[in-house]
Design a protein around this motif. Structure first.
Motif, PDB file in Angstrom:
ATOM      1  N   TYR A  57       1.906   0.857  -5.075  1.00 47.96           N
ATOM      2  CA  TYR A  57       1.913   1.199  -6.499  1.00 47.96           C
ATOM      3  C   TYR A  57       2.585   2.553  -6.720  1.00 47.96           C
ATOM      4  CZ  TYR A  57       0.063   3.116 -10.858  1.00 47.96           C
ATOM      5  OH  TYR A  57      -0.070   3.729 -12.085  1.00 47.96           O
ATOM      6  N   GLU A  58       2.200   3.545  -5.916  1.00 49.20           N
ATOM      7  CA  GLU A  58       2.778   4.883  -6.090  1.00 49.20           C
ATOM      8  C   GLU A  58       4.290   4.864  -5.871  1.00 49.20           C
ATOM      9  OE1 GLU A  58       1.347   7.385  -7.305  1.00 49.20           O
ATOM     10  OE2 GLU A  58      -0.769   6.857  -7.151  1.00 49.20           O
ATOM     11  N   ALA A  93       5.862   2.898  -8.938  1.00 44.14           N
ATOM     12  CA  ALA A  93       5.717   3.684 -10.172  1.00 44.14           C
ATOM     13  C   ALA A  93       6.641   4.894 -10.131  1.00 44.14           C
ATOM     14  CB  ALA A  93       4.265   4.117 -10.350  1.00 44.14           C
ATOM     15  N   ILE A 101       5.154  -1.745 -13.984  1.00 45.33           N
ATOM     16  CA  ILE A 101       4.287  -2.623 -13.203  1.00 45.33           C
ATOM     17  C   ILE A 101       3.269  -3.278 -14.128  1.00 45.33           C
ATOM     18  CG2 ILE A 101       2.682  -2.746 -11.257  1.00 45.33           C
ATOM     19  CD1 ILE A 101       3.958  -0.082 -10.275  1.00 45.33           C
ATOM     20  N   LEU A 150      -0.901  -5.999 -10.017  1.00 47.17           N
ATOM     21  CA  LEU A 150      -1.001  -5.595  -8.616  1.00 47.17           C
ATOM     22  C   LEU A 150      -1.982  -6.525  -7.919  1.00 47.17           C
ATOM     23  CD1 LEU A 150      -1.538  -1.740  -9.055  1.00 47.17           C
ATOM     24  CD2 LEU A 150       0.528  -2.805  -8.130  1.00 47.17           C
ATOM     25  N   THR A 163      -5.704   3.535  -9.566  1.00 43.35           N
ATOM     26  CA  THR A 163      -4.540   3.164 -10.376  1.00 43.35           C
ATOM     27  C   THR A 163      -4.841   2.975 -11.855  1.00 43.35           C
ATOM     28  OG1 THR A 163      -4.885   0.788 -10.023  1.00 43.35           O
ATOM     29  CG2 THR A 163      -3.544   1.963  -8.376  1.00 43.35           C
ATOM     30  N   ALA A 193       3.317  -6.350  -6.042  1.00 39.87           N
ATOM     31  CA  ALA A 193       3.360  -5.817  -7.402  1.00 39.87           C
ATOM     32  C   ALA A 193       4.335  -6.651  -8.207  1.00 39.87           C
ATOM     33  CB  ALA A 193       3.802  -4.352  -7.403  1.00 39.87           C
ATOM     34  N   SER A 243      -3.096   8.658  -2.605  1.00 31.17           N
ATOM     35  CA  SER A 243      -2.810   8.781  -4.033  1.00 31.17           C
ATOM     36  C   SER A 243      -2.904  10.235  -4.459  1.00 31.17           C
ATOM     37  CB  SER A 243      -3.813   7.958  -4.857  1.00 31.17           C
ATOM     38  OG  SER A 243      -3.639   8.202  -6.248  1.00 31.17           O
TER      39      SER A 243
END
Length: 463
Positions: free
Chosen positions: A170-171, A174, A180, A183, A254, A312, A367
């Motif tokens: 995700y990171e 993004a 997005i 997920l 997230t 994703a 994260s």
């Protein structure tokens, strides 16, 4: 060393060895980490904790450690002596980790109460924590992260398990500016359809499912096809509390949450993910954006597994860019609105050294955001529960007997909703009707420290 995961740290600077303590040192995850640590040269265990100390010695011997490299320690002094002489201390009691010499704790007991105590003790003694026990994380992770932040330490999910891998994915996406919309991950075990036999297998269970032969393509009505597939494999248990728990951890990092408390669990082929996770208005299953979910992989015997990987789904932007990507084999929905980017593996402790280096050498977790309790992994009575019913953990996926997991938006459940893994080890204080969301007042014998940690995290706000 080449890192397995995009964006992970490489080896530590020359001369810097990262030392770790490991709880749950006889488990399957533990073996993969200890085996990999033997290869790295810069990651080294100093204390291994498990109630089965003989099993730890046997595992270490199987991995090539000389017998005199490990010493069972029953006192803090013996732990200190073992570590000071370059040996690995083996302990049965988490309390003996106190004062031991290590940079970071890898918590892998799978026990909500014991794991919480081990992690909290480590943080209060200024050790970083890499959390493998998602059961602990789903109840106390937000509170433990707050303790770590106050002390300038790292508290993070560990790479090699799906929560950390999905958060990192995700990171990365993004950070590229991609929009997005969903997920998720695959369930632990594939559904392997054998067209010659007309059967589908999940691990060592095989059932007849000849109707799947006509359902290998989504067709013009994807939702009808998905419903028919689910019916065809109804004899197989596909939902697991562990899946819900992992998505709860991802939610905290997230802000994405489940589309429905029981998750969708579509039976899908990997090539279909961009279409399956389209919005319902576009033929998919999503009711909204920002969704977390789990799918059951449907594949043929000679097709590669998704291997518990993560994905994703993004909105496509420039149409020509995504048609170029489609031509190169990337997953793009049939209407061109969505693309799916994925990592088809989760390699357990093989990947975890990257987390240990990241935390100890770089002072960072997976994260950059402080986690917050935007979702609650709650429990619903799975049948009527009489007063005095013991709620116990069972099975490989740590289900709670008599309770079904429900991953809910935090603002959609009452403030006194009990988290799923706080239930384990408690008893019911009164009768609970089938389907009822279990609350704290429904329980007796709740672990007070774990409850306090849950309540502290529940009261945090997003940052």
């Amino acid at each position: 060393m080449t890192p397995l995961h995009p964006g992970t740290a490489g080896t530590a600077p020359q001369g810097r060895t990262v030392t770790f303590a490991l709880t749950g040192a006889c488990g399957g995850f533990a073996r993969t980490l200890l085996a990999t640590a033997r290869l790295t040269g810069d990651i080294r265990p100093t204390v291994l904790c498990d109630r089965d100390t003989d099993g730890v010695h046997a595992l270490a011997a199987d991995l090539g450690h000389p017998a005199d490299a490990l010493l069972t320690a029953d006192t803090p002094a013996q732990v200190a002596e073992a570590v000071a002489t370059g040996r690995i201390a083996v302990v049965a009691d988490i309390a003996l980790l106190s004062g031991a010499d290590f940079d970071i704790l890898v918590e892998a007991t799978g026990s909500p109460a014991a794991g919480y105590r081990a992690a909290r003790q480590a943080l209060l003694e200024d050790r970083h924590v890499a959390m493998v026990s998602k059961e602990v994380d789903s109840v106390a992770g937000v509170g433990l992260a707050a303790i770590a932040a106050d002390r300038g330490l790292v508290y993070t999910p560990a790479e090699g398990d799906q929560p950390a891998n999905l958060i990192l994915w995700y990171e990365r996406l993004a950070g590229l500016g991609l929009d997005i919309v969903a997920l998720g991950k695959s369930s632990e075990y594939d559904l392997v359809y054998d067209p010659e036999q007309g059967t589908v297998s999940q691990l060592d269970t095989t059932v007849a499912a000849p109707e799947l032969g006509a359902l290998l393509r989504l067709g013009d009505d994807p939702n009808a096809t998905l419903a028919a597939r689910a019916e065809a494999v109804r004899a197989l248990k596909r939902s697991a509390a562990a899946d819900h728990c992992e998505m709860a951890v991802v939610a905290s990092a997230t802000g994405f949450t489940a589309d429905r408390p029981e998750l969708h669990y579509p039976v899908a082929r990997v090539s279909e993910l961009a279409d399956v996770y389209a919005h319902r208005d576009h033929g998919g299953i999503r009711e909204r954006d920002g969704v977390l979910d789990v799918f059951s992989v449907l594949r043929l015997p000679d097709e590669a597994s998704f291997a518990g990987g993560v994905f994703a789904v993004v909105r496509t932007h420039d149409a020509q860019t995504w048609e170029t990507l489609r031509a190169k084999g990337h997953l793009v929905s049939r209407d061109g609105r969505y693309g799916c980017l994925y990592l088809p593996y989760h390699a357990m402790g093989v990947e975890t050294p990257a987390t240990l280096r990241r935390a100890v050498v770089e002072g960072a977790g997976v994260s950059p955001r402080t986690p917050h309790q935007c979702a609650v992994l709650a429990g619903r009575a799975d049948g009527d529960l009489a007063p005095g019913t013991e709620l116990t953990l069972y099975g490989h996926h740590h289900e709670v007997r008599g309770v079904a997991p429900a991953l809910c938006d935090a603002d959609a459940v009452p403030a006194d909703a009990a988290p799923f893994y706080l239930l384990a080890g408690s008893t019911t204080a009164r009768e609970i009707a089938d389907g009822s969301l279990i609350t704290l007042d429904d329980l007796a014998d709740v672990d007070p420290e774990l409850l306090s940690a849950w309540q502290a995290g529940r009261n945090t706000t997003a940052t």
